[in-house]
Design an enzyme around this catalytic site. Structure first.
Site, PDB file in Angstrom:
ATOM      1  CB  CYS A   1     -37.034 -42.435  24.587  1.00  0.00           C
ATOM      2  SG  CYS A   1     -37.685 -43.022  23.021  1.00  0.00           S
TER       3      CYS A   1
ATOM      4  NE  ARG B   1     -39.278 -41.654  29.841  1.00  0.00           N
ATOM      5  CZ  ARG B   1     -39.763 -42.251  28.761  1.00  0.00           C
ATOM      6  NH1 ARG B   1     -40.984 -42.013  28.353  1.00  0.00           N
ATOM      7  NH2 ARG B   1     -39.033 -43.107  28.083  1.00  0.00           N
ATOM      8  N   PRO B   2     -39.329 -41.201  36.689  1.00  0.00           N
ATOM      9  CG  PRO B   2     -39.956 -39.949  38.555  1.00  0.00           C
ATOM     10  CD  PRO B   2     -39.575 -39.815  37.109  1.00  0.00           C
ATOM     11  CB  ILE B   3     -41.093 -46.550  38.053  1.00  0.00           C
ATOM     12  CG1 ILE B   3     -39.908 -47.174  38.797  1.00  0.00           C
ATOM     13  CG2 ILE B   3     -40.832 -46.499  36.558  1.00  0.00           C
ATOM     14  CD1 ILE B   3     -39.756 -48.657  38.500  1.00  0.00           C
ATOM     15  CG  ASP B   4     -42.117 -41.554  42.183  1.00  0.00           C
ATOM     16  OD1 ASP B   4     -42.300 -41.589  40.956  1.00  0.00           O
ATOM     17  OD2 ASP B   4     -42.349 -40.543  42.867  1.00  0.00           O
ATOM     18  CD  GLN B   5     -46.872 -41.204  42.286  1.00  0.00           C
ATOM     19  OE1 GLN B   5     -47.999 -41.424  42.713  1.00  0.00           O
ATOM     20  NE2 GLN B   5     -45.950 -40.586  43.023  1.00  0.00           N
TER      21      GLN B   5
ATOM     22  NE  ARG C   1     -40.431 -44.561  31.626  1.00  0.00           N
ATOM     23  CZ  ARG C   1     -39.761 -44.581  32.763  1.00  0.00           C
ATOM     24  NH1 ARG C   1     -38.527 -45.026  32.783  1.00  0.00           N
ATOM     25  NH2 ARG C   1     -40.322 -44.159  33.885  1.00  0.00           N
TER      26      ARG C   1
ATOM     27  CG  ASP D   1     -45.385 -39.704  23.196  1.00  0.00           C
ATOM     28  OD1 ASP D   1     -44.409 -39.336  23.872  1.00  0.00           O
ATOM     29  OD2 ASP D   1     -45.890 -40.838  23.302  1.00  0.00           O
TER      30      ASP D   1
ATOM     31  CG  ASN E   1     -47.794 -45.275  23.895  1.00  0.00           C
ATOM     32  OD1 ASN E   1     -46.652 -45.718  23.904  1.00  0.00           O
ATOM     33  ND2 ASN E   1     -48.047 -43.994  23.669  1.00  0.00           N
TER      34      ASN E   1
END
Length: 417
Positions: free
Chosen positions: A116, A121-125, A92, A304, A23
């Protein structure tokens, strides 16, 4: 296609060396594109996601020299802000290229992130943050296009704690004009690692690892030599595998403070855990006790790790509950574990697991990266033979998993079909 064939029931014993943090690595490589000179990054995990990122950087015009655990990235020839869809859609974390390329070129065009399949899992932020810095966003034909005349510092409050958004906004703001304040930030070790890498290149980032990060924009960054932190999730995975098999394993090359929530739950279950400077010994001599687990942002229990722990809970006495507070629909892997005798039902964000004492081998699919790790642990602990299919998910995030397990005495082989 490849699969693992596991003959279970053998306790794991010995020492396992933990690789660099996936990560961290998938964010540090895009961050290296912000420099005006080459960077050398070591303790790199030898995994598929890194191979994919290295190829993307080459396609963007960068030069890459990659060894097994080290990479040199020269971004001076970078000439594109549009990564190819067939590569970027595999993972991702390709979304970190948005922050890096936006900072580099004031523009980025990225396919919707892959990786995955574990629910929404939005990327709005991320988008909210980029727009606060002065960018405009459009999403069409499966691509995100973000463009700015000039990036300017801003005060940004994240509505939810998001590792991805925290890192992406650090990348975007590091060369923006003025000061950027990020609030309600993620505090994960890899957030701190990326900030440390950027600072080593000349950035001015303060507060990483706390709720509030202050970024004072700089004019330029220069490449550096940097060592990535060890992978806390890989370490946790082998710790759980040791406990599940009734083994005795030394997990080497770790930062114990990054593993406190994992250690606490293992101890609560009756597992013996001993901490040294950069080594953790995990052994189990008696039965496993039931526990309840709630996933939370760091320093809480990591999302995880709920999948590997689900296997332990299936082997424990009594009924345990896992509550998943980070991602929706992250329990798909449980359908596969049912084939091995697990008793579980899902109610909303919770999985209620009734301990069965033992699992039995069966053919199962690695539904995603961490779900795949759970299948392997289940196979190691089960009676009989387990086949884990679709292991490309596992290879995305675990370095040479079967090789490390073989060194601990596991009967596991990789078969190419």
């Amino acid at each position: 296609m490849e699969k693992f064939v596991i003959r279970g029931g053998k306790p794991l014993r010995g020492t396992v060396q933990i690789s660099g943090a996936k990560n961290s690595a998938v964010a540090v490589l895009p961050a290296a594109l912000l420099a005006d000179s080459p960077s050398v990054i070591d303790n790199l995990p030898d995994i598929k996601d890194i191979e994919t990122l290295a190829e993307i950087i080459k396609r963007l015009g960068g030069k890459v020299e990659k060894g097994k655990h080290e990479i040199k990235i020269d971004p001076t020839g970078l000439n594109s802000f549009h990564p190819p869809r067939e590569l970027a859609s595999r993972m991702r974390a390709s979304y970190y290229l948005i922050g890096a390329l936006l900072s580099k070129f004031n523009e980025a065009i990225i396919p919707m992130p892959g990786g995955c399949n574990i629910g929404v899992r939005p990327i709005d932020q991320h988008i909210k943050g980029f727009e606060a810095l002065g960018a405009e966003t459009t999403i069409e034909h499966g691509f995100i296009r973000i463009k700015a005349e000039k990036l300017r510092g801003a005060h940004i409050y994240f509505d939810v704690v998001s590792v991805g958004a925290t890192i992406n906004l650090m990348l975007a703001a590091v060369k923006a004009e003025g000061v950027t304040i990020l609030e309600n930030c993620a505090k994960e070790p890899h957030v701190v690692d990326v900030a440390n890498f950027l600072n080593a290149m000349g950035a001015n980032i303060k507060g990483a690892g706390t709720d509030t990060i202050k970024i004072t924009g700089v004019d330029k960054l220069e490449g550096c030599h940097y060592t990535i932190i060890p992978d806390q999730i890989e370490a946790g995975t082998y710790m759980v595998a040791a406990a599940a098999t009734g083994g005795d394993v030394y997990v080497k090359g770790v930062i114990p403070t990054h593993l406190e929530s994992i250690i606490a739950k293992l101890v609560e279950m009756g597992v013996i855990v001993e901490e040294y400077d950069d080594v953790i010994r995990v052994r189990r001599e008696g039965p496993l006790k039931r526990v309840d687990i709630k996933t939370l942002p760091y320093p809480g229990f990591p999302t995880d790790m709920q999948q590997p722990f689900a296997v332990l809970l299936a082997l424990a006495d009594g009924i345990s509950v896992i509550t998943e507070n980070i991602y929706e629909n992250r329990f798909r892997y449980l359908e596969e574990l049912k084939k091995m005798g697990m008793k579980v039902r899902v109610e909303g964000r919770s999985a209620i697991i009734e301990g069965v004492g033992k699992l039995t081998g069966a053919p199962v699919y690695a539904t995603d990266l961490r779900g795949g790790a759970a299948m392997v642990i289940a196979g190691l602990a089960a009676e009989g033979i387990t086949e884990v299919l679709d292991i490309y998910h596992i290879d995305r995030g675990y370095e040479a998993m079967e090789v490390k397990l073989q060194a601990l005495g596991a009967d596991i082989i990789r078969i190419r079909e």
